[in-house]
Design a protein around this motif. Structure first.
Motif, PDB file in Angstrom:
ATOM      1  N   UNK A  12       0.841  -1.209   0.000  1.00  0.00           N
ATOM      2  CA  UNK A  12       0.000   0.000   0.000  1.00  0.00           C
ATOM      3  C   UNK A  12       0.863   1.240   0.000  1.00  0.00           C
ATOM      4  N   UNK A  13       1.942   1.204   0.854  1.00  0.00           N
ATOM      5  CA  UNK A  13       2.855   2.349   0.911  1.00  0.00           C
ATOM      6  C   UNK A  13       3.507   2.605  -0.441  1.00  0.00           C
ATOM      7  N   UNK A  14       3.916   1.529  -1.111  1.00  0.00           N
ATOM      8  CA  UNK A  14       4.542   1.658  -2.434  1.00  0.00           C
ATOM      9  C   UNK A  14       3.575   2.213  -3.461  1.00  0.00           C
ATOM     10  N   UNK A  15       2.314   1.731  -3.430  1.00  0.00           N
ATOM     11  CA  UNK A  15       1.322   2.237  -4.369  1.00  0.00           C
ATOM     12  C   UNK A  15       1.026   3.721  -4.111  1.00  0.00           C
ATOM     13  N   UNK A  16       0.967   4.091  -2.824  1.00  0.00           N
ATOM     14  CA  UNK A  16       0.711   5.496  -2.492  1.00  0.00           C
ATOM     15  C   UNK A  16       1.854   6.389  -2.948  1.00  0.00           C
ATOM     16  N   UNK A  17       3.097   5.934  -2.723  1.00  0.00           N
ATOM     17  CA  UNK A  17       4.244   6.744  -3.148  1.00  0.00           C
ATOM     18  C   UNK A  17       4.270   6.881  -4.672  1.00  0.00           C
ATOM     19  N   UNK A  18       3.922   5.776  -5.378  1.00  0.00           N
ATOM     20  CA  UNK A  18       3.863   5.842  -6.846  1.00  0.00           C
ATOM     21  C   UNK A  18       2.748   6.777  -7.301  1.00  0.00           C
ATOM     22  N   UNK A  19       1.613   6.721  -6.601  1.00  0.00           N
ATOM     23  CA  UNK A  19       0.492   7.607  -6.927  1.00  0.00           C
ATOM     24  C   UNK A  19       0.862   9.068  -6.661  1.00  0.00           C
ATOM     25  N   UNK A  20       1.548   9.326  -5.547  1.00  0.00           N
ATOM     26  CA  UNK A  20       1.992  10.691  -5.243  1.00  0.00           C
ATOM     27  C   UNK A  20       2.978  11.196  -6.292  1.00  0.00           C
ATOM     28  N   UNK A  21       3.862  10.300  -6.731  1.00  0.00           N
ATOM     29  CA  UNK A  21       4.847  10.694  -7.737  1.00  0.00           C
ATOM     30  C   UNK A  21       4.163  11.047  -9.058  1.00  0.00           C
ATOM     31  N   UNK A  22       3.178  10.203  -9.442  1.00  0.00           N
ATOM     32  CA  UNK A  22       2.454  10.479 -10.682  1.00  0.00           C
ATOM     33  C   UNK A  22       1.630  11.763 -10.568  1.00  0.00           C
ATOM     34  N   UNK A  23       1.010  11.993  -9.425  1.00  0.00           N
ATOM     35  CA  UNK A  23       0.221  13.209  -9.222  1.00  0.00           C
ATOM     36  C   UNK A  23       1.111  14.456  -9.300  1.00  0.00           C
ATOM     37  N   UNK A  24       2.293  14.342  -8.672  1.00  0.00           N
ATOM     38  CA  UNK A  24       3.229  15.456  -8.701  1.00  0.00           C
ATOM     39  C   UNK A  24       3.703  15.729 -10.123  1.00  0.00           C
ATOM     40  N   UNK A  25       3.950  14.632 -10.875  1.00  0.00           N
ATOM     41  CA  UNK A  25       4.405  14.787 -12.259  1.00  0.00           C
ATOM     42  C   UNK A  25       3.310  15.436 -13.118  1.00  0.00           C
ATOM     43  N   UNK A  26       2.060  14.998 -12.917  1.00  0.00           N
ATOM     44  CA  UNK A  26       0.950  15.576 -13.650  1.00  0.00           C
ATOM     45  C   UNK A  26       0.775  17.059 -13.311  1.00  0.00           C
ATOM     46  N   UNK A  27       0.957  17.386 -12.048  1.00  0.00           N
ATOM     47  CA  UNK A  27       0.852  18.786 -11.632  1.00  0.00           C
ATOM     48  C   UNK A  27       1.945  19.633 -12.279  1.00  0.00           C
ATOM     49  N   UNK A  28       3.162  19.097 -12.335  1.00  0.00           N
ATOM     50  CA  UNK A  28       4.267  19.825 -12.974  1.00  0.00           C
ATOM     51  C   UNK A  28       3.999  20.035 -14.459  1.00  0.00           C
ATOM     52  N   UNK A  29       3.489  18.977 -15.124  1.00  0.00           N
ATOM     53  CA  UNK A  29       3.186  19.088 -16.554  1.00  0.00           C
ATOM     54  C   UNK A  29       2.066  20.099 -16.799  1.00  0.00           C
ATOM     55  N   UNK A  30       1.076  20.089 -15.895  1.00  0.00           N
ATOM     56  CA  UNK A  30      -0.033  21.025 -16.026  1.00  0.00           C
ATOM     57  C   UNK A  30       0.436  22.472 -15.862  1.00  0.00           C
ATOM     58  N   UNK A  31       1.282  22.694 -14.845  1.00  0.00           N
ATOM     59  CA  UNK A  31       1.815  24.040 -14.614  1.00  0.00           C
ATOM     60  C   UNK A  31       2.669  24.491 -15.803  1.00  0.00           C
ATOM     61  N   UNK A  32       3.476  23.573 -16.318  1.00  0.00           N
ATOM     62  CA  UNK A  32       4.321  23.896 -17.473  1.00  0.00           C
ATOM     63  C   UNK A  32       3.468  24.226 -18.691  1.00  0.00           C
ATOM     64  N   UNK A  33       2.396  23.426 -18.876  1.00  0.00           N
ATOM     65  CA  UNK A  33       1.514  23.675 -20.009  1.00  0.00           C
ATOM     66  C   UNK A  33       0.829  25.030 -19.889  1.00  0.00           C
ATOM     67  N   UNK A  34       0.356  25.343 -18.667  1.00  0.00           N
ATOM     68  CA  UNK A  34      -0.311  26.635 -18.446  1.00  0.00           C
ATOM     69  C   UNK A  34       0.662  27.785 -18.664  1.00  0.00           C
ATOM     70  N   UNK A  35       1.901  27.618 -18.169  1.00  0.00           N
ATOM     71  CA  UNK A  35       2.911  28.663 -18.339  1.00  0.00           C
ATOM     72  C   UNK A  35       3.237  28.892 -19.802  1.00  0.00           C
ATOM     73  N   UNK A  36       3.408  27.770 -20.545  1.00  0.00           N
ATOM     74  CA  UNK A  36       3.706  27.890 -21.976  1.00  0.00           C
ATOM     75  C   UNK A  36       2.557  28.548 -22.721  1.00  0.00           C
ATOM     76  N   UNK A  37       1.324  28.144 -22.396  1.00  0.00           N
ATOM     77  CA  UNK A  37       0.173  28.757 -23.054  1.00  0.00           C
ATOM     78  C   UNK A  37       0.064  30.228 -22.686  1.00  0.00           C
TER      79      UNK A  37
END
Length: 233
Positions: A12-37
């Motif tokens: 469960x801990x591993x799945x949560x850490x992987x989920x947090x990592x993916x969420x953080x990555x998605x947030x970074x991509x979203x911020x980058x996309x918004x900044x570029x736009x």
């Protein structure tokens, strides 16, 4: 030996850490996309503003050429004013075209109205100006555009004389000449103030002495009594 509970907790801990990592990555991509736009939108707005300024500058340049007699009245009325009035998108004019018309009328209005030699030119000018004036009562346009049209209408009612004098570019020699004139005026004011002070000082002294003499004359009996009392003692 790892128990089932410990294994499940680690999973469960591993799945949560992987989920947090993916969420953080998605947030970074979203911020980058918004900044570029956002940067792209700012660049487009800048280019549009630059193009609009250039367009209004060209219209003003054409108007000044007409004022210098290098462009005919028929060219201004037919090829520019009527052409701009006929340009419509989805049944209405674009704001930029209305601004071009306002700039052109403000620049050439005085001379164009005077130099309409025949009835045909006068009729064309009146029809064009009435069509431009009617745009100001159309609620489909923004208040900024409608106020701009009203300013041009009031300018014509005031015989094309602006109520506020607009600051125009000056030549270097004109700036130096104006600066020299202001400096000369300041020197003259300072000399006049110094001259007035020379005459003003004696006047103040005389006024002070006059008030002092009046006080002495008014209280002379009281002063005489005090002086006599001091001598007798």
């Amino acid at each position: 030996v790892v128990s089932k509970k410990q294994w499940y907790q680690r999973r469960v801990r591993g799945e949560r850490s992987e989920e947090d990592r993916l969420s953080k990555r998605m947030e970074e991509l979203l911020i980058k996309s918004i900044t570029e736009k956002s940067n792209q939108i700012e660049e487009l707005l800048y280019q549009r503003s630059k193009l609009k300024k250039k367009m209004l500058g060209n219209i003003n340049f054409i108007g000044e050429l007409y004022n210098l007699g290098m462009v005919s009245s028929d060219t201004i009325i037919c090829q520019f004013i009527k052409h701009l009035l006929d340009k419509k998108e989805q049944g209405k004019m674009v704001d930029d075209d209305i601004e071009c018309l306002a700039t052109l009328f403000s620049t050439v209005g005085l001379k164009l109205e005077k130099e309409c030699d025949n009835d045909e030119q006068r009729k064309a000018f009146e029809e064009s100006f009435v069509a431009f004036k009617d745009l100001g009562s159309n609620s489909n346009y923004t208040n900024r555009i409608r106020f701009m049209i009203q300013d041009v209408v009031e300018l014509r009612e005031n015989n094309w004389v602006p109520r506020r004098v607009e600051a125009k570019p000056q030549r270097i020699e004109d700036i130096h000449r104006e600066h020299a004139r202001e400096e000369q005026e300041k020197k003259m004011e300072a000399a006049l103030a110094t001259k007035n002070c020379k005459y003003l000082l004696p006047v103040r002294v005389c006024s002070l002495l006059h008030r002092t003499m009046l006080c002495v004359h008014e209280y002379k009996y009281l002063l005489f009594t005090i002086f006599y009392f001091l001598l007798s003692n």
